[in-house]
Design a protein around this motif. Structure first.
Motif, PDB file in Angstrom:
ATOM      1  N   ARG A 281      18.535   6.714 -10.930  1.00 40.07           N
ATOM      2  CA  ARG A 281      17.946   5.385 -11.124  1.00 40.07           C
ATOM      3  C   ARG A 281      16.743   5.392 -12.061  1.00 40.07           C
ATOM      4  N   GLY A 282      16.226   6.574 -12.366  1.00 39.34           N
ATOM      5  CA  GLY A 282      15.028   6.636 -13.201  1.00 39.34           C
ATOM      6  C   GLY A 282      13.804   6.098 -12.482  1.00 39.34           C
ATOM      7  N   VAL A 283      13.717   6.375 -11.180  1.00 38.95           N
ATOM      8  CA  VAL A 283      12.608   5.871 -10.360  1.00 38.95           C
ATOM      9  C   VAL A 283      11.321   6.633 -10.673  1.00 38.95           C
ATOM     10  N   ALA A 284      10.210   5.895 -10.802  1.00 38.83           N
ATOM     11  CA  ALA A 284       8.890   6.502 -10.999  1.00 38.83           C
ATOM     12  C   ALA A 284       8.068   6.282  -9.734  1.00 38.83           C
ATOM     13  N   MET A 285       7.768   7.357  -9.033  1.00 40.01           N
ATOM     14  CA  MET A 285       7.063   7.246  -7.749  1.00 40.01           C
ATOM     15  C   MET A 285       5.556   7.416  -7.870  1.00 40.01           C
ATOM     16  N   ASN A 286       5.087   8.011  -8.950  1.00 42.83           N
ATOM     17  CA  ASN A 286       3.687   8.403  -9.054  1.00 42.83           C
ATOM     18  C   ASN A 286       2.727   7.234  -8.829  1.00 42.83           C
ATOM     19  N   ASP A 287       2.987   6.101  -9.488  1.00 45.60           N
ATOM     20  CA  ASP A 287       2.076   4.954  -9.365  1.00 45.60           C
ATOM     21  C   ASP A 287       2.044   4.406  -7.942  1.00 45.60           C
ATOM     22  N   ASP A 288       3.189   4.431  -7.279  1.00 41.35           N
ATOM     23  CA  ASP A 288       3.236   3.925  -5.902  1.00 41.35           C
ATOM     24  C   ASP A 288       2.362   4.773  -4.977  1.00 41.35           C
TER      25      ASP A 288
END
Length: 362
Positions: A281-288
């Motif tokens: 999915r190309g999920v970016a978790m860092n900001d969350d």
């Protein structure tokens, strides 16, 4: 001549300690204490041992008391052979509120009779005690060296301890080695609460072959200080400095190694599951995660970590016990609270994603 006031105070304090009866000692346990003391008297006289010196090393303020662990360590360092039960009985007999009065212990240790009067039964009993203690020691020497070093490195990194400064105090001639006794004393002065098996694991690893009962503290300190980066840059300017290992990373490695095999396998399966979804999915978790990590520690609470995974729908259909295993894999303690090291978690997820791209298509 009037006695110093401090001596009178000490006698009053000693006299007001709990009696053995109030501590729960019965006739049998009191007999065991007597046997332990007789065994120590015999060993002290036969081998010319000096337990007093080791005990006083731990009593930096001359209060006449040491902790239970220090009492046990001092007896072991003095090469006094006792069973674990005998050590515990002595701790309780001479102890009060977690401290052991070694002055009372030493006063009682004064030989009650000449060694010439010892019977063959007494000699045989001492030999049996030595045999049992040696068997226990062999069994107890199972401390993992790598875990012990990580434990020390974690404390050193968190509290910025320079162990070598304490070691040098025992090495007046700067030979780079100290006695086993001095090695343990220096580590104790640093506030490192090590067990006897952990001490022995270190002493075996850093022993000086040509000098018995000595430890190469320079080599030991160099490896411990690696958490601060390369230590010889002033001598070798071209040497590449290793990146500092954050204390939380050290703790994560230690916790991961201690996980049960089944739980570790479950955690790795969930980690792989999350990484595959992130890659697809190309999920970016860092900001969350950073939304919860205002001070940039690299960790969040367990509920916050689980909230991020849930909001991004990365653990849909995954059992709670499996999510718990994943959080246990990256758990760290921050300010007395159990957190999850999300930065280390993200690093491993990225590494798995890279491996997935490098792997040949099935």
């Amino acid at each position: 001549m009037t006695r110093p006031e401090t001596e009178v105070v000490r006698e009053v304090q000693d006299a007001t300690q709990q009696t053995p009866r109030t501590k729960g000692f019965d006739e049998q346990s009191l007999d065991e204490v007597d046997e332990a003391m007789e065994s120590i008297r015999f060993q002290v006289a036969k081998h010319k041992l000096q337990p007093k010196d080791y005990l006083k090393d731990f009593d930096r303020h001359n209060k006449g008391k040491v902790t239970e662990q220090q009492f046990a360590q001092a007896l072991d360092m003095a090469r006094i052979v006792l069973t674990p039960r005998q050590v515990r009985l002595l701790q309780l007999y001479f102890g009060h509120d977690g401290l052991v009065s070694y002055r009372l212990f030493l006063n009682d240790l004064a030989p009650a009779a000449a060694l010439a009067n010892l019977t063959q039964n007494t000699l045989r009993g001492v030999k049996e005690v030595e045999t049992r203690r040696n068997q226990f020691r062999d069994k107890d020497d199972g401390a993992d060296l790598e875990e012990t070093m990580e434990k020390i490195k974690l404390a050193v990194a968190q509290r910025r301890i320079r162990i070598i400064e304490h070691m040098r105090g025992f090495d007046k001639l700067r030979k780079g080695r100290v006695t086993v006794r001095a090695f343990r004393s220096a580590l104790s002065m640093c506030g490192l609460e090590l067990t006897l098996p952990e001490y022995r694991a270190l002493e075996s690893e850093y022993a000086v072959p040509e000098v018995p009962e000595h430890v190469n503290y320079v080599k030991f300190c160099r490896e411990v200080d690696a958490v601060f980066g390369a230590t010889d840059l002033h001598r070798e300017p071209t040497l590449e400095s290793q990146q500092f290992i954050p204390p939380m990373d050290i703790e994560v490695e230690a916790n991961t190694r201690k996980m049960a095999g089944e739980e570790k396998n479950v955690a790795e399966e969930v980690l792989m599951h999350v990484a595959r979804i992130v890659d697809e999915r190309g999920v970016a978790m860092n900001d969350d995660f950073k939304d919860y990590d205002r001070v940039n520690r690299g960790s969040v609470t367990r509920s916050q970590f689980q909230r991020v995974l849930s909001d991004l729908r990365l653990t849909d259909g995954v059992k709670q016990s499996s999510v718990d295993a994943l959080m246990n894999m990256f758990r760290v303690r921050v300010g007395g609270q159990e957190n999850v090291h999300y930065r280390r978690f993200l690093t491993q997820v990225d590494a798995i994603c890279e491996d997935l791209h490098r792997a040949p298509a099935q």
